[in-house]
Design an enzyme around this catalytic site. Structure first.
Site, PDB file in Angstrom:
ATOM      1  N   ARG A  38       0.735  -1.321  -0.099  1.00 17.50           N
ATOM      2  CA  ARG A  38       0.027   0.077  -0.092  1.00 17.50           C
ATOM      3  C   ARG A  38       0.832   1.252   0.107  1.00 17.50           C
ATOM      4  NH1 ARG A  38      -4.870   1.779  -0.952  1.00 17.50           N
ATOM      5  NH2 ARG A  38      -5.981   2.809   0.552  1.00 17.50           N
TER       6      ARG A  38
ATOM      7  N   THR B 230      -9.698   0.682  -9.580  1.00 19.70           N
ATOM      8  CA  THR B 230      -9.111  -0.359  -9.021  1.00 19.70           C
ATOM      9  C   THR B 230      -8.853  -1.644  -9.769  1.00 19.70           C
ATOM     10  OG1 THR B 230      -9.201   0.845  -6.967  1.00 19.70           O
ATOM     11  CG2 THR B 230      -8.574  -1.555  -6.812  1.00 19.70           C
TER      12      THR B 230
ATOM     13  N   THR C 248      -4.293  -0.617  -7.101  1.00 11.88           N
ATOM     14  CA  THR C 248      -5.049   0.561  -7.339  1.00 11.88           C
ATOM     15  C   THR C 248      -3.961   1.828  -7.633  1.00 11.88           C
ATOM     16  OG1 THR C 248      -6.910   1.889  -6.551  1.00 11.88           O
ATOM     17  CG2 THR C 248      -5.329   1.155  -4.765  1.00 11.88           C
TER      18      THR C 248
HETATM   19  O1  DON Z   1      -8.140   1.346  -1.422  1.00 12.11           O
HETATM   20  C1  DON Z   1      -9.168   1.416  -1.654  1.00 12.11           C
HETATM   21  O2  DON Z   1     -10.075   1.369  -0.880  1.00 12.11           O
HETATM   22  C2  DON Z   1      -9.601   2.643  -2.861  1.00 12.11           C
HETATM   23  N1  DON Z   1      -8.325   3.335  -3.183  1.00 12.11           N
HETATM   24  C3  DON Z   1      -9.928   1.618  -4.172  1.00 12.11           C
HETATM   25  C4  DON Z   1     -10.526   2.538  -5.180  1.00 12.11           C
HETATM   26  C5  DON Z   1     -11.392   1.661  -6.010  1.00 12.11           C
HETATM   27  O3  DON Z   1     -11.425   0.767  -5.797  1.00 12.11           O
HETATM   28  C6  DON Z   1     -11.835   2.667  -7.280  1.00 12.11           C
HETATM   29  N2  DON Z   1     -12.415   1.657  -8.192  1.00 12.11           N
HETATM   30  N3  DON Z   1     -13.183   1.860  -8.493  1.00 12.11           N
END
Ligand code: DON
Length: 567
Positions: free
Chosen positions: A101, A377, A395
């Protein structure tokens, strides 16, 4: 054409254009194979993974190759400028999770996202270089490969280099996606250069080449992770960040490390659930929900009924309330994991669920002190037929992340800082609120909803799944798991079914367009629910393994345009 480029071209043709027997992903049946399966949001990336498996690579080798390929073929989400989580089940029975992350830069502070009046300026935290966390993907993919893979970095990254250098024909939806973001790219010269032809949109079928990205990938191939975190690429990242008012320093990059963390595990009926722990809220939330729902048995006929939706939604409210208070990066905040994951706590939540909807304002996070016991993502799933399974979600946050390409390096930076709780009670782009557990602190990882998951049956991988979708990821993954385990759907059916979502705040059930019959809605309203509609929820890439009959089923989500590729 030089001899070298002819060779590369040939390899590329063999790799991608030799026709194979393959069931189309949107067919009613899942793809069915015996030896291995790769499912991702991009068919070119799935094919890269498949070739790695066919060459004798294991699931981790293939997953790492897919990760690099997605950075080229699916740039709205696939990335090297973002981060992710990889959940691995090894054939010797070990469960591993790798946390790569993004981290808050050393100089990050909440105040830098406030305007003169002290209000949060969403433009700063959701777009541009100030919204970027320190990227973790390159560190994570290389860590996974070196520790759990069998092939060399040069072998698994080469297909991505080929795709970036030689290019690939743009499919309709990718060309449309570039076009729809053109106004964003126009704000950043370095991004416009990559995602348009001198300001004009790319058309379907045109060859999309990314020489700057090929340069970066070659640096990684030749010099390993240091090229990204210390070398030329690091310099380009810092230069770009400085130029546009960002705060990422060489020290931030040099200090970045991927971390192996203990997997979050739980059980649901006779199945074992393996998922991602903090800084993801996904694994804990998923197991909490499954624990609550284990107290009930739904018959097949009840699928999609107002009663079914009601019970799931009520459980979701409690789990999202807990998330807002108790979850954050464990390196900075003590997450009460044992208590959140306990069957006893979930029983208590279950006991609070009545036939009437409880208003979200009356739902509060639990108090652990009461107990002593402990667009974007993307997800990809890989199984190598030997018992090794990989579930990865990665993501750059929103579609095209910060929208800023690192000039000369050809990749987008994330806008992950918005996943922090910048101010208590302030909702981020997904409507999520948080508190101290997820406040901005230098070097801290922002909380995530990503839920890459592997379900085991008798100790063997049974289901590998995950999804994008911000705050909705958890409830999307939950519904696919329930569809497979409770309702015995095949993996394609389980993924295709319409879904719904509730996240405590805002207090409403969102259902997918055409996904809920009007009399079901009426009954939910009678129980006191508020109802909203959403175009679509998640894009699941899943694999289901029938170990007794030695069949591997793969399915991509028809909501996206990926593919399941097996052999
Ligand atoms: O880590 C997370 O929860 C978000 N940054 C995820 C973003 C995401 O899934 C966008 N997609 N549709």
């Amino acid at each position: 054409m030089s001899i070298y480029s002819k060779k590369v071209f040939l390899v590329f043709c063999i790799l991608f254009f030799v026709p194979e027997f393959s069931v189309r992903a949107d067919a009613p049946d899942p793809v069915r194979r015996k030896n291995g399966m790769v499912v991702s949001a991009s068919n070119l990336a799935s094919k890269v993974g498949l070739q790695v498996l066919k060459k004798g690579g294991n699931a981790v080798d293939a997953a790492v190759a897919v990760g690099f390929a997605l950075a080229v073929t699916y740039p709205s989400a696939g990335n090297i400028g973002g981060g992710g989580f990889m959940v691995i089940h090894l054939k010797d029975g070990k469960n591993i999770t790798i946390d790569y992350r993004e981290k808050a830069p050393i100089n990050a502070a909440s105040e830098m996202y406030f305007d003169e009046k002290g209000s949060v300026d969403t433009n700063k935290i959701q777009e541009g270089v100030l919204s970027s966390g320190v990227p973790g993907s390159v560190a994570g993919l290389i860590y996974a490969l070196e520790k759990y893979g069998t092939l060399k970095l040069a072998d698994v990254i080469q297909p991505a280099i080929n795709l970036a250098e030689i290019g690939f024909p743009l499919e309709y939806r990718l060309a449309q996606s570039f076009k729809s973001y053109l106004d964003y790219f126009k704000k950043y010269e370095s991004s416009l250069k990559i995602f348009s032809k001198n300001g004009l949109p790319y058309l379907e079928g045109e060859i999309f080449k990314q020489p700057d990205l090929a340069f970066t990938l070659k640096q990684i191939k030749e010099k390993g992770r240091d090229s990204f975190y210390k070398g030329k690429v690091a310099e380009l990242i810092v230069q770009q960040s400085k130029k546009l008012g960002g705060i990422i320093t060489l020290e931030d990059l040099e200090n970045y490390q991927a971390v192996e963390r203990q997997a979050i595990t739980g059980s649901y009926k006779e199945f074992e659930v393996v998922s991602m722990g903090p800084p993801s809220a996904g694994g804990i939330g998923l197991i909490q929900l499954l624990n609550v729902l284990e107290n009930l048995n739904f018959s097949k006929a009840e699928w999609g009924s107002s009663k079914y939706i009601h019970v799931l939604v009520e459980a979701m409210k409690y789990v999202y309330a807990d998330r807002s208070v108790h979850l954050g990066d464990e390196d900075f905040y003590p997450v009460p994991k044992g208590w959140l994951l306990s069957k006893r706590y979930s029983k208590e939540i279950f006991g609070k669920i009545s036939d009437e909807a409880i208003a979200s304002e009356k739902v509060f996070a639990g108090n652990p002190k009461l107990y002593k016991e402990s667009e974007e993502t993307t997800h990809y799933s890989v199984y190598d037929g030997q018992g090794n399974a990989v579930s990865t979600t990665t993501t750059i946050n929103s579609g095209y992340g910060s929208k800023v390409v690192v000039d000369g390096a050809g990749f987008l930076l994330n806008n992950e800082m918005d996943d922090f709780s910048v101010q208590p009670g302030f909702a981020n782009q997904f409507g999520l609120i948080g508190s101290k557990a997820n406040s901005i602190e230098p070097g801290k990882r922002m909380l995530s909803s990503m839920t890459p998951t592997i379900i085991l049956k008798d100790g063997f991988p049974y289901l590998i799944a995950g999804s994008p979708g911000g705050s909705t990821i958890l409830t999307v993954v939950l519904q696919v798991i329930l569809n497979c385990i409770n309702f015995k759907m095949d993996i394609q059916e389980a993924i295709n079914q319409p879904r719904f979502h509730h996240q405590w705040l805002p207090d409403q059930i969102d259902y997918e367009e055409f996904g809920m019959a009007v009399d079901v809605i009426d009954n939910l309203v009678k129980r006191g629910h508020k109802i909203g509609q959403i175009k679509s929820l998640g894009r699941v890439e899943g694999i289901l393994i029938d170990i007794e009959n030695n069949i591997i089923f793969g399915a991509t989500d028809p909501r996206g345009f990926g593919s399941a590729e097996g052999y």
